[in-house]
Design an enzyme around this catalytic site. Structure first.
Site, PDB file in Angstrom:
ATOM      1  CB  VAL A  10      -2.158 -13.960   3.316  1.00 15.22           C
ATOM      2  CG1 VAL A  10      -2.684 -13.793   1.921  1.00 15.22           C
ATOM      3  CG2 VAL A  10      -0.680 -13.643   3.405  1.00 15.22           C
ATOM      4  CB  CYS A  11      -0.922  -8.923   3.334  1.00 20.78           C
ATOM      5  SG  CYS A  11      -0.939  -7.311   2.523  1.00 20.78           S
ATOM      6  CB  VAL A  12      -6.223  -8.220   0.840  1.00 19.75           C
ATOM      7  CG1 VAL A  12      -7.163  -9.015   1.690  1.00 19.75           C
ATOM      8  CG2 VAL A  12      -6.088  -6.822   1.323  1.00 19.75           C
TER       9      VAL A  12
END
Length: 155
Positions: A10-12
């Site tokens: 996922v978006c870090v």
């Protein structure tokens, strides 16, 4: 003794922020892993030419939280049944991955995924890739602690 875990999916920025709220997590770092390009840049990773996934390195105290518990949180923080997309984020850099550094970690990862598959928690199969960590490359400084730097808390 502190240990490290490496998760992608996922978006870090959001993933890092969620793990920063977890008791027993003492440090996090965002970066890239799972690809072939040495010292990749964010731009290269986004162009999907490096093979890397956006990854969070989680430093934790195993006497407070176990590797398995971190994995269970990871699987609750994203949808491990979609390949290369999470919400509005699309691309191979967002694929669900867990990296291991020991045979014991690999076994724990496989057990957690097997449990998720039979538990009915998800309606579709888990597509999370399990790979040995070859190398973790820290992302550029402006990616580190992104939510905290911008006054966003997920705790």
């Amino acid at each position: 003794m502190r240990q490290e875990a490496y998760c992608a999916g996922v978006c870090v920025w959001g993933l890092e922020a969620k793990f920063q709220c977890v008791r027993g997590v003492v440090d996090t770092q965002v970066g890239y892993a799972g690809g072939t390009t040495k010292d990749p840049t964010y731009r290269q990773v986004c162009q999907e030419t490096t093979g890397h996934a956006e990854t969070v390195k989680i430093v934790f105290e195993p006497e407070v939280i176990s590797f398995q518990q971190l994995l269970e949180l990871f699987f609750s923080y994203h949808d491990p049944t979609t390949c290369c997309s999470q919400g509005l984020d699309f691309g191979s850099q967002y694929r669900s991955m867990v990296f291991y550094t020991t045979a014991e970690e690999k076994e724990i990862i496989e057990q957690v995924i097997a449990f998720l598959e039979v538990s009915g928690v998800f309606e579709r199969p888990v597509v999370t890739q399990v790979e040995m960590l070859e190398r973790f490359y820290p992302a550029e400084e402006y990616h580190q602690n992104y939510y905290r730097k911008h006054g966003v808390s997920l705790c």
